[in-house]
Design a protein around this motif. Structure first.
Motif, PDB file in Angstrom:
ATOM      1  N   VAL B  44      39.275 -34.850  13.703  1.00  7.05           N
ATOM      2  CA  VAL B  44      38.294 -34.253  14.611  1.00  7.05           C
ATOM      3  C   VAL B  44      37.356 -33.410  13.743  1.00  7.05           C
ATOM      4  N   CYS B  45      36.068 -33.647  13.870  1.00  2.00           N
ATOM      5  CA  CYS B  45      35.095 -32.955  13.018  1.00  2.00           C
ATOM      6  C   CYS B  45      35.152 -31.438  13.257  1.00  2.00           C
ATOM      7  N   PRO B  46      35.289 -30.661  12.172  1.00  2.00           N
ATOM      8  CA  PRO B  46      35.382 -29.201  12.339  1.00  2.00           C
ATOM      9  C   PRO B  46      34.088 -28.592  12.854  1.00  2.00           C
ATOM     10  N   LYS B  47      32.988 -29.300  12.640  1.00  7.79           N
ATOM     11  CA  LYS B  47      31.708 -28.716  13.037  1.00  7.79           C
ATOM     12  C   LYS B  47      31.330 -29.079  14.472  1.00  7.79           C
ATOM     13  N   CYS B  48      31.412 -30.375  14.796  1.00  9.29           N
ATOM     14  CA  CYS B  48      30.871 -30.793  16.103  1.00  9.29           C
ATOM     15  C   CYS B  48      31.942 -31.351  17.040  1.00  9.29           C
ATOM     16  N   ASN B  49      33.182 -31.339  16.615  1.00 10.82           N
ATOM     17  CA  ASN B  49      34.258 -31.784  17.483  1.00 10.82           C
ATOM     18  C   ASN B  49      34.295 -33.300  17.724  1.00 10.82           C
ATOM     19  N   TYR B  50      33.499 -34.014  16.952  1.00  7.71           N
ATOM     20  CA  TYR B  50      33.494 -35.470  17.101  1.00  7.71           C
ATOM     21  C   TYR B  50      34.881 -36.040  16.797  1.00  7.71           C
ATOM     22  N   HIS B  51      35.339 -36.928  17.653  1.00  5.25           N
ATOM     23  CA  HIS B  51      36.642 -37.557  17.441  1.00  5.25           C
ATOM     24  C   HIS B  51      36.461 -38.890  16.714  1.00  5.25           C
ATOM     25  N   PHE B  52      36.847 -38.915  15.446  1.00  5.52           N
ATOM     26  CA  PHE B  52      36.782 -40.171  14.698  1.00  5.52           C
ATOM     27  C   PHE B  52      37.756 -41.174  15.303  1.00  5.52           C
ATOM     28  N   ARG B  53      37.392 -42.441  15.209  1.00 10.29           N
ATOM     29  CA  ARG B  53      38.360 -43.473  15.605  1.00 10.29           C
ATOM     30  C   ARG B  53      39.459 -43.518  14.548  1.00 10.29           C
ATOM     31  N   VAL B  54      40.685 -43.566  14.977  1.00  9.85           N
ATOM     32  CA  VAL B  54      41.772 -43.657  13.997  1.00  9.85           C
ATOM     33  C   VAL B  54      42.639 -44.869  14.323  1.00  9.85           C
ATOM     34  N   ASN B  55      43.355 -45.346  13.325  1.00 10.24           N
ATOM     35  CA  ASN B  55      44.204 -46.511  13.570  1.00 10.24           C
ATOM     36  C   ASN B  55      45.516 -46.085  14.226  1.00 10.24           C
ATOM     37  N   SER B  56      46.308 -47.066  14.617  1.00 12.28           N
ATOM     38  CA  SER B  56      47.474 -46.751  15.439  1.00 12.28           C
ATOM     39  C   SER B  56      48.471 -45.835  14.729  1.00 12.28           C
ATOM     40  N   TRP B  57      48.737 -46.102  13.457  1.00 12.37           N
ATOM     41  CA  TRP B  57      49.744 -45.276  12.763  1.00 12.37           C
ATOM     42  C   TRP B  57      49.265 -43.846  12.582  1.00 12.37           C
ATOM     43  N   GLU B  58      47.962 -43.673  12.348  1.00  8.31           N
ATOM     44  CA  GLU B  58      47.436 -42.313  12.279  1.00  8.31           C
ATOM     45  C   GLU B  58      47.625 -41.610  13.622  1.00  8.31           C
ATOM     46  N   TYR B  59      47.298 -42.337  14.698  1.00  5.26           N
ATOM     47  CA  TYR B  59      47.424 -41.711  16.021  1.00  5.26           C
ATOM     48  C   TYR B  59      48.868 -41.345  16.309  1.00  5.26           C
ATOM     49  N   ILE B  60      49.759 -42.251  15.905  1.00  6.37           N
ATOM     50  CA  ILE B  60      51.186 -41.993  16.108  1.00  6.37           C
ATOM     51  C   ILE B  60      51.592 -40.697  15.397  1.00  6.37           C
ATOM     52  N   SER B  61      51.072 -40.519  14.170  1.00  3.43           N
ATOM     53  CA  SER B  61      51.456 -39.319  13.420  1.00  3.43           C
ATOM     54  C   SER B  61      50.882 -38.059  14.068  1.00  3.43           C
ATOM     55  N   TYR B  62      49.774 -38.196  14.797  1.00  6.92           N
ATOM     56  CA  TYR B  62      49.171 -37.018  15.436  1.00  6.92           C
ATOM     57  C   TYR B  62      49.832 -36.680  16.773  1.00  6.92           C
ATOM     58  N   LEU B  63      50.285 -37.705  17.481  1.00  2.57           N
ATOM     59  CA  LEU B  63      50.735 -37.469  18.864  1.00  2.57           C
ATOM     60  C   LEU B  63      52.223 -37.150  18.957  1.00  2.57           C
ATOM     61  N   PHE B  64      53.020 -37.785  18.118  1.00  2.53           N
ATOM     62  CA  PHE B  64      54.464 -37.661  18.316  1.00  2.53           C
ATOM     63  C   PHE B  64      55.085 -36.708  17.284  1.00  2.53           C
ATOM     64  N   ASP B  65      56.285 -36.287  17.548  1.00  2.00           N
ATOM     65  CA  ASP B  65      56.997 -35.411  16.610  1.00  2.00           C
ATOM     66  C   ASP B  65      57.158 -36.135  15.278  1.00  2.00           C
ATOM     67  N   GLU B  66      57.133 -35.351  14.238  1.00  3.89           N
ATOM     68  CA  GLU B  66      57.179 -35.921  12.897  1.00  3.89           C
ATOM     69  C   GLU B  66      58.399 -36.823  12.726  1.00  3.89           C
ATOM     70  N   LYS B  67      58.156 -37.989  12.204  1.00  4.18           N
ATOM     71  CA  LYS B  67      59.202 -38.964  11.892  1.00  4.18           C
ATOM     72  C   LYS B  67      60.049 -39.372  13.096  1.00  4.18           C
ATOM     73  N   SER B  68      59.531 -39.137  14.303  1.00  3.71           N
ATOM     74  CA  SER B  68      60.346 -39.479  15.480  1.00  3.71           C
ATOM     75  C   SER B  68      60.095 -40.908  15.941  1.00  3.71           C
ATOM     76  N   PHE B  69      59.043 -41.525  15.467  1.00  2.00           N
ATOM     77  CA  PHE B  69      58.645 -42.831  16.004  1.00  2.00           C
ATOM     78  C   PHE B  69      59.452 -43.969  15.389  1.00  2.00           C
ATOM     79  N   ALA B  70      60.154 -44.710  16.240  1.00  4.40           N
ATOM     80  CA  ALA B  70      60.876 -45.899  15.766  1.00  4.40           C
ATOM     81  C   ALA B  70      60.261 -47.128  16.416  1.00  4.40           C
TER      82      ALA B  70
END
Lengths: 333, 293
Positions: B44-70
């Protein structure tokens, strides 16, 4: 046999020419008293075999053209010949009535039924009214309302698919075109009454599927059904709408393709030359199949009916699963 | 007064040469951001809050608890049922996409936790043929829904998809029906489904599971809609209003519950689950599950 068509397709021309010749000869024979019956018979036979020949090797694009033929029977034409005591019901009870989708109740040979279906218009004025069969969210919500009514009073549902797509407009997006279609897919998956889908013309993408989930999917011979129109596909692939005929070739959108892909259950034969040559006969062929399906589906108890319906759609698709689970097939057909 | 006009080829701002991979330019405001900083800010851009498109694994790392995804059903492979070919064979397109992304198809499914609470998740990937839904995407999402129903664990689907995949024709279209039918079963069982709509979520994806959540959460400014903007423009022959088909537009018109910054997504989902599906009922759910068996 109908002879005053609004439009004659290129490949239909030789047949129409012959038919015209036959009519002329008949007139001439009547006026002059000459006996031309042998010649007329011979020409009629020739016309028939010519028609058979042309129609036995239609290309996918020619089928698309037939599916769009402005003389083709539409939902209301089928209703006229199939349903008695039809009562059209209007409005989604939220915003408006959408004339691009018909909904109502009636009887078929003593069977109580609910009907929904896309409706195109036959001329400019009618088409403006019907929006060329392109529904707004209200159309899908009206259909859903009437299907819920059917479920409440235990009426089997028949849904006629014939649309060039859900309408792409500002109002349609504001009022949730996607949500309206999605909600229908979910609702139709578990409505506790038999649902029979009949594809009678164009089956364009989500706009068609929006009233297209059911227990049995019938498809008239000269229809198309796919994820996008051939024009849309051509525009994306080749940046050129005019390449639609090529797109139609690769899209596997004809009835026989879809039967092979396990998406439809049955192809319904059309009168020779296509449904537009004889509305009444087309309707009577379809009616026979509709009644058959209703009788079969009414035998199932609701639990089984719904289980089979979900199963039906679960199987659709093609994938390779290297570790098959007990319930899933290694390869779907 | 044409000396006020910006002349082509003359730039007032000196172009900054970006060392490869270290810095990234915000697609919205042009801010140059240190890549690691962007990552720590969940793209997420620190200046304008723009949400970059991210790939699935990146999103997984942002949304779920660390290392919880199986992950599950990782090995389901797509095929080319129509033998589809335009300029390129579909089978080649698939191979290229697989090579470029390291994925088999455009969705990753698995089981994970959010602040300790178990969820079943399907996270779509726009980098794989535009996140389009073909048979594999439909099948994997359908199986995730089944699992959510069988295990009585809440479902989360993160959408980023251009819609149904053209190269599988009507088979792709039927994935809309398949996933929706499975969701009807999930809904009948009373298990929560949270739909997270990210940029972009359009076409058949919106017209099926993305719009069938108990709760709809969108990321700011995400493009969400049914028809493509070019098609609408062509059809109506006029320009589209500003903000058309953006998350804020959908919220205004009543189709999105909340718009949530990606950096607050985990907390928001967690809060929803705590209320709709409290942990303390886990024991009761276990019993229900056993009774069913």
């Amino acid at each position: 046999m109908r002879k005053n068509f609004k439009m004659i397709l290129e490949f239909e021309k030789p047949i129409i020419e012959l038919e015209k010749k036959i009519t002329e000869m008949e007139d001439y024979a009547r006026d002059t008293g000459l006996d031309l019956s042998e010649d007329i018979k011979r020409l009629s036979r020739k016309a028939q075999s010519l028609q058979k020949e042309i129609y036995s090797k239609l290309t996918p694009w020619q089928r698309v053209q037939l599916a769009r033929h402005p003389d083709r029977p539409y939902t209301l034409d089928y209703i006229k010949y199939i349903v008695t005591d039809f009562l059209e019901l209007h409005g989604d009870r939220y915003f408006a009535d959408d004339p691009a989708i018909i909904a109502g109740i009636g009887m078929i040979n003593g069977e109580r039924v609910a009907i929904v279906g896309h409706q195109k218009g036959r001329d400019v004025k009618e088409n403006l009214f019907r929006n060329f069969g392109m529904a707004h969210p209200e159309g899908y919500r009206k259909a859903r309302r009437v299907m819920n009514l059917a479920a409440k009073f235990d009426l089997p549902i028949i849904s006629f698919l014939d649309t060039p797509g859900a309408y792409p407009g500002i109002g349609a997006e504001e009022r949730g075109q996607a949500e309206a279609i999605a909600k229908n897919l979910l609702e139709m998956s578990h409505l506790p009454v038999p649902i029979i889908i009949a594809i009678i013309g164009e089956g364009a993408s989500g706009g068609a599927l929006g009233i297209g989930v059911g227990d049995v999917i019938l498809m008239m011979e000269n229809c198309w059904y796919s994820v996008i129109s051939p024009e849309g596909c051509a525009a994306i692939l080749w940046r050129d709408n005019a390449k639609a005929p090529q797109a139609a070739e690769v899209m596997k959108l004809t009835a026989s393709d879809l039967l092979e892909l396990n998406i439809i259950d049955k192809i319904i034969k059309e009168p020779q030359g296509g449904a537009h040559w004889d509305h009444e006969q087309s309707a009577s062929i379809l009616k026979k199949h509709l009644l058959e399906e209703i009788h079969v589906l009414k035998q199932l108890d609701v639990k089984e009916l719904l289980q089979k319906r979900v199963e039906k759609f679960s199987q659709m698709g093609y994938w390779v699963d290297p570790e098959p689970k007990k319930r899933s097939k290694r390869k779907s057909k | 007064m044409d000396w006020f006009k910006k002349k082509k080829g003359i730039s007032t701002i000196e172009k900054k040469a970006l060392p490869d991979g270290l810095w990234i330019k915000c697609e919205s405001c042009g801010e140059i951001i240190y890549r690691n900083q962007l990552k720590s800010r969940m793209h997420v851009c620190p200046k304008c809050n723009y949400h970059f498109r991210v790939n699935s694994w990146e999103y997984i790392s942002y949304l779920f608890d660390e290392k919880s995804f199986a992950e599950f059903n990782a090995d389901i492979q797509p095929g080319d049922p129509l033998k589809f070919k335009d300029k390129k064979r579909y089978s080649d397109r698939l191979k290229d996409a697989q090579k470029a992304t390291g994925l088999n198809d455009a969705v990753v499914t698995g089981i994970a936790t959010i602040n300790g609470q178990q969820v079943i998740a399907a996270v779509m990937d726009f980098t794989f043929i535009g996140g389009s839904m073909g048979s594999v995407v439909g099948e994997k999402i359908a199986r995730a829904i089944d699992k959510s129903r069988e295990e009585r664990v809440p479902l989360i689907i993160v959408s980023s998809s251009g819609g149904a995949r053209m190269m599988e024709g009507a088979l792709s279209l039927m994935q809309l029906a398949k996933t929706s039918a499975k969701l009807s079963q999930l809904s009948d069982e009373g298990i929560p489904f949270i739909s997270i709509l990210t940029d972009p979520t359009t076409g058949g994806t919106t017209a099926s599971f993305a719009m069938l959540g108990d709760i709809h959460i969108a990321e700011p400014d995400a493009l969400i809609g049914f028809a493509g903007q070019r098609v609408i423009k062509q059809t109506i022959g006029q320009d589209l209003p500003p903000g058309f088909q953006r998350a804020e537009f959908l919220k205004k018109h009543g189709f999105i519950d909340i718009i949530v910054n990606r950096r607050e997504m985990r907390e928001t989902v967690s809060k929803i689950l705590t209320i709709l599906w409290p942990q303390k009922s886990a024991a009761g759910e276990q019993k229900k599950k056993e009774n069913k068996e």
